[in-house]
Design a protein around this motif. Structure first.
Motif: not given
Length: 278
Positions: A68, A74-75, A80, A83
């Motif tokens: 990340e 993106k967590r 996850v 992104e």
């Protein structure tokens, strides 16, 4: 400490450094595979990833934190996601001309090779589509309709090509014609192939664009064509934007660079699109 103990200590230090090096390599490789896995599946939980890679969940969480930080994923709570990169605007023609230039040249050459003698085609405005025109100048018995002054100028001395310019309002930053007159002309046409450029094409949401006033012309090109061919360098693939132009079901072929990873190509192929990488 005798000589044998010193030798053993040196050996242990060597082994420890070797293990640390291998461990670091394995972790780096695992993180790359995690990114590939999530891009393929769009979303994944910590538990699924731990099972997939045969490590503890704590290890996966540590990997995800590092990934990340690198901006690749993106967590979320317990997992996850990919992104999603948004394209908010399109730079001017001059700013885009030399970006990914070598790749655009490859794409343009491949796209031009799909044009057959006798074809009536549309060439959309753009820095990548311009390279299609550059590869058609020595061809003959082709009619080109375009909303791009640069494309028309490139073909002006090509004796075997008839060029029709759509008309419309000139956008000085891109040499593009757009607006009511453009839409009217496109609505009166039927062509064999339309070559479209785009700042964003997404595996779920299809062809997209940040500027609402440019969407109608692209829709008109798609409606006018028997075959829709999208040309986009790797920086456009997988991107989102504000306005939907057309679903992936409206696209027959996507020509892009070999730089696009296989896991980004596969969703388009699964959607029935013929993907050509060059």
């Amino acid at each position: 400490m005798n000589i044998n103990e010193i030798k053993n200590l040196n050996e242990m230090n060597k082994l420890r450094k070797l293990y640390e090096g291998v461990s670091h390599l394995l972790a780096a490789e695992r993180k790359l595979k995690i990114v590939e896995y999530v891009r393929q599946h769009r979303v994944a939980s910590v538990g699924v990833l731990a099972q997939e890679f045969g490590v503890h969940e704590a290890t996966i969480r540590r990997d995800l934190a590092e990934v990340e930080q690198e901006g690749l994923l993106k967590r979320t709570h317990g997992g996850v996601i990919v992104e999603q990169l948004m394209t908010h605007n399109e730079p001017s023609f001059s700013e885009r001309t030399n970006v990914q230039l070598e790749q655009k040249m490859r794409i343009g050459k491949m796209a031009a090779s799909l044009v057959e003698d006798g074809d009536h085609i549309i060439i959309d405005s753009g820095t990548t589509t311009l390279h299609i025109a550059k590869n058609l100048v020595h061809r003959s018995n082709i009619t080109v309709v375009t909303n791009d002054i640069n494309v028309a100028a490139e073909l002006r001395d090509a004796p075997g090509i008839k060029v029709t310019v759509t008309g419309g309002e000139l956008y000085p930053s891109s040499y593009m014609l757009n607006g009511m007159f453009t839409d009217y002309v496109l609505g009166s046409l039927h062509v064999s192939k339309a070559f479209l450029g785009t700042p964003a094409i997404h595996p779920m949401h299809g062809l997209m664009h940040p500027e609402a006033q440019l969407v109608l012309a692209k829709k008109g090109m798609i409606a006018a064509a028997q075959e829709v061919i999208v040309v986009a360098d790797d920086s456009k693939v997988g991107k989102l934007s504000l306005h939907k132009v057309a679903p992936n079901s409206a696209i027959h072929t996507l020509i892009t660079g070999k730089e696009v990873p296989e896991y980004d190509i596969k969703p388009f192929q699964d959607a029935g699109i013929n993907v050509i990488t060059v």
